[in-house]
Design a protein around this motif. Structure first.
Motif, PDB file in Angstrom:
ATOM      1  N   PRO A   1     -11.020   3.260   8.244  1.00 12.17           N
ATOM      2  CA  PRO A   1     -11.848   2.590   7.227  1.00 12.17           C
ATOM      3  C   PRO A   1     -12.310   1.223   7.713  1.00 12.17           C
ATOM      4  CG  PRO A   1      -9.529   2.592   6.589  1.00 12.17           C
ATOM      5  CD  PRO A   1      -9.644   3.501   7.761  1.00 12.17           C
ATOM      6  N   GLY A   2     -13.563   0.915   7.428  1.00 14.29           N
ATOM      7  CA  GLY A   2     -14.138  -0.341   7.886  1.00 14.29           C
ATOM      8  C   GLY A   2     -14.775  -0.235   9.253  1.00 14.29           C
TER       9      GLY A   2
ATOM     10  N   GLU B   1      -6.878  -0.587   6.412  1.00 11.49           N
ATOM     11  CA  GLU B   1      -6.091   0.615   6.138  1.00 11.49           C
ATOM     12  C   GLU B   1      -4.860   0.278   5.305  1.00 11.49           C
ATOM     13  OE1 GLU B   1      -6.140   4.084   9.163  1.00 11.49           O
ATOM     14  OE2 GLU B   1      -5.815   2.261  10.340  1.00 11.49           O
ATOM     15  N   GLN B   2      -4.163  -0.772   5.692  1.00  5.99           N
ATOM     16  CA  GLN B   2      -2.956  -1.171   4.966  1.00  5.99           C
ATOM     17  C   GLN B   2      -3.283  -1.610   3.546  1.00  5.99           C
ATOM     18  OE1 GLN B   2      -1.674  -4.113   7.821  1.00  5.99           O
ATOM     19  NE2 GLN B   2      -0.102  -2.752   8.692  1.00  5.99           N
ATOM     20  N   GLN B   3      -4.404  -2.327   3.379  1.00  8.68           N
ATOM     21  CA  GLN B   3      -4.792  -2.769   2.038  1.00  8.68           C
ATOM     22  C   GLN B   3      -5.114  -1.579   1.140  1.00  8.68           C
ATOM     23  OE1 GLN B   3      -7.545  -6.127   1.758  1.00  8.68           O
ATOM     24  NE2 GLN B   3      -7.117  -6.666   3.876  1.00  8.68           N
ATOM     25  N   ILE B   4      -5.832  -0.587   1.673  1.00  6.98           N
ATOM     26  CA  ILE B   4      -6.170   0.604   0.890  1.00  6.98           C
ATOM     27  C   ILE B   4      -4.900   1.362   0.502  1.00  6.98           C
ATOM     28  CG2 ILE B   4      -7.254   2.887   1.027  1.00  6.98           C
ATOM     29  CD1 ILE B   4      -9.458   1.549   2.736  1.00  6.98           C
TER      30      ILE B   4
ATOM     31  N   HIS C   1     -15.982  -4.536   1.890  1.00  8.42           N
ATOM     32  CA  HIS C   1     -14.868  -5.486   1.789  1.00  8.42           C
ATOM     33  C   HIS C   1     -15.329  -6.838   2.333  1.00  8.42           C
ATOM     34  CE1 HIS C   1     -11.133  -7.560   2.945  1.00  8.42           C
ATOM     35  NE2 HIS C   1     -10.533  -6.830   2.016  1.00  8.42           N
ATOM     36  N   PRO C   2     -14.994  -7.940   1.660  1.00  6.13           N
ATOM     37  CA  PRO C   2     -15.547  -9.258   2.018  1.00  6.13           C
ATOM     38  C   PRO C   2     -15.373  -9.668   3.472  1.00  6.13           C
ATOM     39  CG  PRO C   2     -14.411  -9.378  -0.088  1.00  6.13           C
ATOM     40  CD  PRO C   2     -14.133  -8.014   0.455  1.00  6.13           C
TER      41      PRO C   2
ATOM     42  N   THR D   1      -0.696   2.911  -3.432  1.00  8.54           N
ATOM     43  CA  THR D   1       0.729   2.939  -3.750  1.00  8.54           C
ATOM     44  C   THR D   1       1.021   2.221  -5.063  1.00  8.54           C
ATOM     45  OG1 THR D   1       1.317   3.015  -1.406  1.00  8.54           O
ATOM     46  CG2 THR D   1       3.028   2.293  -2.929  1.00  8.54           C
ATOM     47  N   SER D   2       0.317   1.111  -5.280  1.00 10.50           N
ATOM     48  CA  SER D   2       0.595   0.303  -6.472  1.00 10.50           C
ATOM     49  C   SER D   2      -0.168   0.750  -7.707  1.00 10.50           C
ATOM     50  CB  SER D   2       0.272  -1.172  -6.183  1.00 10.50           C
ATOM     51  OG  SER D   2      -1.100  -1.327  -5.841  1.00 10.50           O
ATOM     52  N   SER D   3      -1.381   1.305  -7.522  1.00 10.45           N
ATOM     53  CA  SER D   3      -2.228   1.637  -8.677  1.00 10.45           C
ATOM     54  C   SER D   3      -2.525   3.113  -8.833  1.00 10.45           C
ATOM     55  CB  SER D   3      -3.556   0.871  -8.581  1.00 10.45           C
ATOM     56  OG  SER D   3      -3.349  -0.522  -8.499  1.00 10.45           O
TER      57      SER D   3
END
Length: 359
Positions: A267-268, A8-11, A33-34, A16-18
């Protein structure tokens, strides 16, 4: 070193960045996700998982597909070497049922090269446990196949491939995206319109606010498979829920512990899928040089292959299980269960006549 961020944090960090991401990007991250993707985790199948597939319901499903494969192998003059491929083999239950029947045909076992396409380590271990006697090997891509005909089986595989969604507005179609609103993931639309002329003819007259789902990933997989089958001979059998021709509608769904779940939450940990546009897959297969059978419902297909007779035979041999067999039969072919919702698609090299379809 383990990533300290949750999925969740990665998404959220990526958004936020892109900026907002497409539905396809979101599905891809959530499912593959790997280290934290849904299909990298524990076994999702069965009563303790999130969903149950047809092979887990009854052995009859795989047995009839086994007969079907033998029929095609015989039509190809029983080649001394061929490759049998399953995409997304689950626990290996379907393939075990297939081969228990198919290998009774003289010469089939000796000619068989078994290949599996799987990304879940836990499921790969179960597949190996069930299929070790057949010396399976796992594919890393759809490029490197042995010489000889290729028979491909994909049960509930294409529905899990990422899709993109587009919504029609007055100025054209806008891609549906996932962004953050007050710190929470939410759907929105790209501000950049896509001309109606760039969309399929089938949705040219779609009203405002209609949604179109496009499975570029599914088309890419079918393109690669069709190229192999056209070159080497064989067939592609895909069974999934979906529709026969391109149409509008929102079919993206999440399932967790056998219950529908919000696709933007957990997610995941949530299975994400969408209905398959079999008409689009058929167009890709034909463009690749394959013949395509008329789409059949799962109920029609299994009935034509003799599921009623197989159920009667099993009940006669196991009278104590007759009621369970009847329930499984009805679940697989019933119009109000899997029989109508699930469709059976077959593309093949010209000249073959696959059973189970109405030409």
């Amino acid at each position: 070193m383990q990533d300290p961020l949750t999925l969740e944090q990665q998404i959220d960090l990526q958004i936020t960045s892109s900026g907002p991401m497409s539905v396809a990007t979101y599905m891809g991250i959530c499912l593959t996700h790997p280290t934290k993707g849904y299909y990298k985790g524990a076994d999702p199948l069965g009563a303790r998982g999130d969903f149950v597939t047809a092979p887990e319901i009854s052995q009859m499903f795989g047995e009839l597909i086994g007969f079907w494969l033998v029929n095609l192998w015989q039509q190809m003059s029983e080649p001394k070497a061929f490759t049998l491929v399953e995409l997304g083999p689950g626990r290996g239950t379907l393939m075990a049922d297939i081969l228990r029947v198919a290998c009774r045909a003289p010469g089939f076992r000796d000619a068989l090269k078994l290949r599996l396409f799987e990304t879940n380590p836990a499921l790969m271990a179960e597949q190996n446990a069930r299929l070790e006697a057949y010396e399976p090997k796992w594919l890393q891509d759809f490029e490197n196949f042995d010489d000889g005909p290729v028979l491909i089986v994909a049960n509930e595989f294409f529905d899990a491939l990422p899709i993109r969604q587009f919504v029609r507005k007055e100025d054209g179609w806008h891609e549906r995206q996932i962004g953050l609103v007050d710190g929470k993931r939410a759907f929105g639309l790209s501000p950049t319109p896509i001309p109606t002329s760039a969309m399929p003819d089938a949705v040219a007259d779609a009203p405002t606010d209609s949604m179109l789902e496009v499975a570029f990933a599914g088309a890419e997989v079918m393109t690669r498979l069709a190229k192999i089958v056209a070159r080497q001979g064989g067939s592609i059998l895909a069974i999934d829920y979906g529709y026969g021709s391109t149409q509008t509608g929102d079919t993206l769904q999440g399932v967790r512990r056998h219950t529908f779940a919000n696709v933007l939450e957990a997610p995941g940990e949530t299975d994400l899928s969408a209905h398959v546009d079999f008409g689009a897959l058929a167009n890709v297969a034909r463009a690749g040089g394959l013949a395509v059978q008329p789409l059949a419902t799962q109920g029609e297909f299994l009935k034509r292959l003799g599921i009623a007779e197989r159920a009667a035979a099993l009940s006669g041999a196991n009278p104590g299980s007759a009621e369970d067999i009847r329930i499984a039969h009805d679940r697989l072919v019933g119009q109000d269960q899997m029989g109508t919702l699930f469709k059976v698609f077959c593309a093949h090299s010209p000249g073959l006549m696959p059973p189970g379809f109405v030409s």
